[in-house]
Design a protein around this motif. Structure first.
Motif, PDB file in Angstrom:
ATOM      1  N   THR A  82      -4.976   6.424  -1.610  1.00 42.46           N
ATOM      2  CA  THR A  82      -4.117   5.104  -1.324  1.00 42.46           C
ATOM      3  C   THR A  82      -3.944   4.387  -2.846  1.00 42.46           C
ATOM      4  O   THR A  82      -4.933   4.285  -3.709  1.00 42.46           O
ATOM      5  N   VAL A  83      -2.773   3.953  -3.002  1.00 42.37           N
ATOM      6  CA  VAL A  83      -2.552   2.998  -4.293  1.00 42.37           C
ATOM      7  C   VAL A  83      -1.938   1.764  -3.715  1.00 42.37           C
ATOM      8  O   VAL A  83      -1.397   1.760  -2.737  1.00 42.37           O
ATOM      9  N   TYR A  84      -2.378   0.531  -4.337  1.00 43.51           N
ATOM     10  CA  TYR A  84      -2.095  -0.794  -4.089  1.00 43.51           C
ATOM     11  C   TYR A  84      -1.055  -1.437  -5.045  1.00 43.51           C
ATOM     12  O   TYR A  84      -1.558  -1.087  -6.210  1.00 43.51           O
ATOM     13  N   SER A 103       0.857  -1.180  -0.031  1.00 45.68           N
ATOM     14  CA  SER A 103       0.052   0.085   0.003  1.00 45.68           C
ATOM     15  C   SER A 103       1.011   1.260   0.002  1.00 45.68           C
ATOM     16  O   SER A 103       1.914   1.364   0.503  1.00 45.68           O
ATOM     17  N   ASN A 154      -9.323   6.287  -4.870  1.00 46.99           N
ATOM     18  CA  ASN A 154      -9.200   7.911  -4.579  1.00 46.99           C
ATOM     19  C   ASN A 154      -9.837   8.534  -3.249  1.00 46.99           C
ATOM     20  O   ASN A 154      -9.649   9.500  -3.096  1.00 46.99           O
ATOM     21  N   CYS A 159       6.731   3.895  -4.112  1.00 48.42           N
ATOM     22  CA  CYS A 159       5.680   4.722  -4.745  1.00 48.42           C
ATOM     23  C   CYS A 159       6.096   5.759  -5.442  1.00 48.42           C
ATOM     24  O   CYS A 159       6.899   6.572  -5.062  1.00 48.42           O
ATOM     25  N   GLY A 217      -8.026   5.442 -12.782  1.00 48.68           N
ATOM     26  CA  GLY A 217      -7.979   4.043 -12.537  1.00 48.68           C
ATOM     27  C   GLY A 217      -8.410   2.862 -13.811  1.00 48.68           C
ATOM     28  O   GLY A 217      -8.599   1.909 -13.388  1.00 48.68           O
ATOM     29  N   MET A 250      -0.358   6.993 -10.589  1.00 45.02           N
ATOM     30  CA  MET A 250       0.342   6.524  -9.523  1.00 45.02           C
ATOM     31  C   MET A 250       1.242   5.474 -10.071  1.00 45.02           C
ATOM     32  O   MET A 250       0.550   4.442 -10.586  1.00 45.02           O
ATOM     33  N   ARG A 301      -6.179   1.691  -7.237  1.00 43.81           N
ATOM     34  CA  ARG A 301      -6.097   2.888  -6.395  1.00 43.81           C
ATOM     35  C   ARG A 301      -7.578   3.241  -5.862  1.00 43.81           C
ATOM     36  O   ARG A 301      -8.418   2.808  -6.384  1.00 43.81           O
TER      37      ARG A 301
END
Length: 116
Positions: free
Chosen positions: A78-80, A21, A74, A96, A55, A34, A72
């Motif tokens: 957070t981006v995973y 994450s 929004n 990241c 996304g 991202m 992600r």
């Protein structure tokens, strides 16, 4: 002040999964693409995956296609990175990145170690 904070790294056996994450703050998250990059010991940093601002467009390095999934949220800034079927060659520091035009922000990275 922009901050990108990665989490979720660790030691995992080959074939196992891991989910990274990256929590962002201090920027308009939904305006940025991202990405995840990684750097193995003694090697240059390499691109892993990227997701566009909304996304719906994702790109992957050939070496991780079919095994890794970037996503992600929004609403959570957070981006995973879901990593499955991990291989020893996936070992490295995963960082990241937030990018928009010429602007780039980087996190400190999280260590991923895959044992054989």
């Amino acid at each position: 002040q922009v901050q990108l904070v990665e989490s979720g790294g660790g030691l995992v056996q080959a074939g196992g999964p891991l989910r990274l994450s990256c929590a962002a703050s201090g920027l308009s998250f939904s305006l940025y693409a991202m990405a995840w990059f990684r750097q193995a010991p003694g090697k240059e940093r390499e691109f892993v995956a990227e997701v566009n601002w909304i996304g719906d467009r994702k790109t992957y390095a050939d070496s991780v296609k079919g095994r890794f999934t970037i996503s992600r949220d929004n609403t959570k800034n957070t981006v995973y990175l879901q990593m499955n079927s991990l291989k020893p060659e996936d070992t490295g520091v995963y960082s990241c990145n937030a990018n928009r035009g010429p602007v780039n922000y980087w996190g400190q990275g999280t260590q991923v170690t895959v044992s054989s």
